[in-house]
Scaffold this motif. Structure first.
Motif, PDB file in Angstrom:
ATOM      1  N   GLY A 230      47.417  44.372  41.712  1.00  0.00           N
ATOM      2  CA  GLY A 230      46.584  43.747  40.686  1.00  0.00           C
ATOM      3  C   GLY A 230      45.825  42.552  41.240  1.00  0.00           C
ATOM      4  N   GLU A 231      46.498  41.746  42.048  1.00  0.00           N
ATOM      5  CA  GLU A 231      45.870  40.571  42.647  1.00  0.00           C
ATOM      6  C   GLU A 231      44.815  40.971  43.672  1.00  0.00           C
ATOM      7  N   LEU A 232      45.114  41.971  44.493  1.00  0.00           N
ATOM      8  CA  LEU A 232      44.146  42.418  45.496  1.00  0.00           C
ATOM      9  C   LEU A 232      42.894  42.998  44.842  1.00  0.00           C
ATOM     10  N   ARG A 233      43.087  43.745  43.759  1.00  0.00           N
ATOM     11  CA  ARG A 233      41.942  44.320  43.059  1.00  0.00           C
ATOM     12  C   ARG A 233      41.086  43.226  42.416  1.00  0.00           C
ATOM     13  N   LYS A 234      41.727  42.196  41.899  1.00  0.00           N
ATOM     14  CA  LYS A 234      40.978  41.078  41.320  1.00  0.00           C
ATOM     15  C   LYS A 234      40.173  40.361  42.400  1.00  0.00           C
ATOM     16  N   GLN A 235      40.774  40.148  43.572  1.00  0.00           N
ATOM     17  CA  GLN A 235      40.080  39.465  44.658  1.00  0.00           C
ATOM     18  C   GLN A 235      38.908  40.295  45.180  1.00  0.00           C
ATOM     19  N   GLY A 236      39.075  41.620  45.197  1.00  0.00           N
ATOM     20  CA  GLY A 236      37.968  42.491  45.600  1.00  0.00           C
ATOM     21  C   GLY A 236      36.798  42.394  44.637  1.00  0.00           C
ATOM     22  N   TYR A 237      37.111  42.355  43.344  1.00  0.00           N
ATOM     23  CA  TYR A 237      36.094  42.191  42.289  1.00  0.00           C
ATOM     24  C   TYR A 237      35.359  40.862  42.458  1.00  0.00           C
ATOM     25  N   LEU A 238      36.108  39.775  42.637  1.00  0.00           N
ATOM     26  CA  LEU A 238      35.504  38.443  42.760  1.00  0.00           C
ATOM     27  C   LEU A 238      34.631  38.346  44.011  1.00  0.00           C
ATOM     28  N   GLN A 239      35.101  38.945  45.098  1.00  0.00           N
ATOM     29  CA  GLN A 239      34.327  38.882  46.342  1.00  0.00           C
ATOM     30  C   GLN A 239      33.019  39.644  46.223  1.00  0.00           C
ATOM     31  N   ALA A 280      38.518  48.266  35.265  1.00  0.00           N
ATOM     32  CA  ALA A 280      39.911  48.179  34.801  1.00  0.00           C
ATOM     33  C   ALA A 280      40.840  48.333  36.000  1.00  0.00           C
ATOM     34  N   ALA A 281      41.794  47.423  36.134  1.00  0.00           N
ATOM     35  CA  ALA A 281      42.648  47.378  37.325  1.00  0.00           C
ATOM     36  C   ALA A 281      43.691  48.485  37.369  1.00  0.00           C
ATOM     37  N   ASP A 282      43.955  49.135  36.245  1.00  0.00           N
ATOM     38  CA  ASP A 282      44.947  50.208  36.232  1.00  0.00           C
ATOM     39  C   ASP A 282      44.485  51.311  35.291  1.00  0.00           C
ATOM     40  N   GLU A 283      45.051  52.474  35.487  1.00  0.00           N
ATOM     41  CA  GLU A 283      44.616  53.664  34.763  1.00  0.00           C
ATOM     42  C   GLU A 283      44.794  53.538  33.247  1.00  0.00           C
ATOM     43  N   GLN A 284      45.941  53.038  32.813  1.00  0.00           N
ATOM     44  CA  GLN A 284      46.217  52.932  31.387  1.00  0.00           C
ATOM     45  C   GLN A 284      45.226  52.000  30.703  1.00  0.00           C
ATOM     46  N   SER A 285      44.940  50.881  31.340  1.00  0.00           N
ATOM     47  CA  SER A 285      43.960  49.942  30.781  1.00  0.00           C
ATOM     48  C   SER A 285      42.572  50.561  30.711  1.00  0.00           C
ATOM     49  N   ALA A 286      42.222  51.351  31.711  1.00  0.00           N
ATOM     50  CA  ALA A 286      40.904  51.992  31.741  1.00  0.00           C
ATOM     51  C   ALA A 286      40.743  52.963  30.574  1.00  0.00           C
ATOM     52  N   ILE A 287      41.755  53.788  30.323  1.00  0.00           N
ATOM     53  CA  ILE A 287      41.693  54.758  29.226  1.00  0.00           C
ATOM     54  C   ILE A 287      41.657  54.052  27.876  1.00  0.00           C
ATOM     55  N   CYS A 288      42.495  53.032  27.719  1.00  0.00           N
ATOM     56  CA  CYS A 288      42.503  52.264  26.464  1.00  0.00           C
ATOM     57  C   CYS A 288      41.160  51.594  26.221  1.00  0.00           C
ATOM     58  N   ALA A 289      40.600  51.001  27.274  1.00  0.00           N
ATOM     59  CA  ALA A 289      39.310  50.324  27.144  1.00  0.00           C
ATOM     60  C   ALA A 289      38.204  51.302  26.778  1.00  0.00           C
TER      61      ALA A 289
END
Length: 371
Positions: A230-239, A280-289
């Protein structure tokens, strides 16, 4: 100490009734590790004669009976009982452990399926433990596997262990010379081999695609912020926001602490910000969103583009089909198993390595096509 052991021993005998004494109970009474007790009972040269005698005397007093099924997992032997009640060895398979937060997520299911298939082809058996994202359950799985004598353990860390940075249990096992390989969910401070996806680059590519397709207000939605991926994906997004835009775009971070509050948090974010893209950082959040954004009256991708992770059946058959960062979970599991077996068989006795597996972006209808 002697009085306490005597009291605990008498209490144990009182409560045992018809149940046999376990290796864990012996270890507690002797104030030794489970591994030490197991080795003493099996006459390991690593254990002193004094300790062997002490362990065997306590085992006899408690009526401990060896678990030959567990022994077979550890030593690669099966045991047959002769008419004279003697146990005879026969060649079988060895055992490795795998601990994961759950087996519901397709990514974990695929990884385990790959691990089991590859292990069986190499004459290894797999024992599976589920941590259910809790440190205590993770600890129980570790203890169970050590007591059953697995030769090494693959672990995808629980969310709680990562949040608390609790590595005491793992340090103890490593010091007892039980090889450990972390995969998917890891903690860099753990002194062991690691195998992960390139979560930073996956998020970077996804954010870059949203920018190139015309999105100007991209939100990062995460229910796994307290995990390594989750942290690595957030840092990739920010970069990506920092490097790929000529004008400064402010990040929009939406953290989901509890899925019961998902709808409230997302609706408030949509109301406050003019969001036109979501990673969305994870599959469940992506589907819900995806579902909630459309229920709120927005069109996907006309109003808001969405990208998720994992490329599972759910994302393939969502409405519309979702663009995702594809992770190769089967390959991840196979690589993790290979790393563990190399340690177990002493083919790799050097410094610890961290292998990173590349991801790629699978484009579908939840995002605009690039012009």
């Amino acid at each position: 100490r002697k009085l306490k052991v005597l009291f605990d021993f008498l209490k144990l005998l009182k409560n045992k009734k018809l149940k046999s004494t376990t290796l864990k109970e012996l270890a507690y009474l002797l104030n030794l590790s489970i591994s030490t007790v197991s080795k003493a009972l099996n006459n390991s040269p690593e254990i002193s004669k004094v300790t062997k005698v002490k362990v065997k005397e306590m085992a006899e007093a408690c009526g401990y009976e060896p678990n030959f099924a567990a022994r077979s997992l550890r030593l690669g032997e099966s045991w047959l009982q002769s008419p004279s009640n003697q146990y005879i060895r026969s060649k079988s398979i060895r055992s490795l452990g795998v601990i994961v937060p759950n087996i519901i997520e397709e990514s974990y299911a695929k990884a385990i399926q790959s691990i089991v298939a590859e292990a069986n082809s190499l004459n290894y058996n797999i024992v599976i433990g589920i941590s259910d994202v809790e440190t205590e359950k993770e600890k129980e799985s570790l203890e169970m596997m050590i007591s059953r004598g697995v030769l090494g353990i693959l672990i995808s860390l629980s969310k709680e262990t990562q949040l608390l940075e609790d590595k005491e249990n793992f340090d103890l096992i490593i010091h007892q010379n039980h090889p450990i390989v972390l995969f998917k969910q890891v903690f860099e401070k753990f002194a062991c081999d690691k195998v992960t996806n390139d979560d930073f680059d996956g998020a970077f590519q996804a954010t870059e695609y949203l920018i190139d397709s015309g999105c100007n207000n991209i939100a990062f939605l995460s229910a796994i912020e307290d995990t390594s991926l989750g942290e690595l994906r957030k840092q990739g997004y920010l970069q990506a926001l920092k490097m790929k835009t000529s004008k400064k775009i402010q990040p929009i971070l939406i953290k989901i602490d509890n899925y019961e509050n998902f709808e409230i948090i997302l609706k408030q974010a949509l109301k406050t910000n003019k969001i036109d893209g979501v990673l969305a950082a994870d599959e469940q959040s992506a589907i819900c969103a995806l579902n909630m954004i459309q229920l709120a009256g927005f069109k996907v991708p006309e109003d808001i583009s969405i990208i998720g992770f994992n490329n599972s059946l759910m994302t393939k058959h969502s409405n519309p089909p979702m663009t995702t960062v594809s992770e190769y979970s089967a390959n991840l599991g196979k690589e993790a198993l290979t790393a563990l077996i190399e340690r177990v068989e002493n083919k790799n006795s050097g410094i610890h390595v961290h292998k990173v597996i590349k991801t790629n972006l699978t484009i579908r209808n939840s995002t605009h096509n690039l012009n």
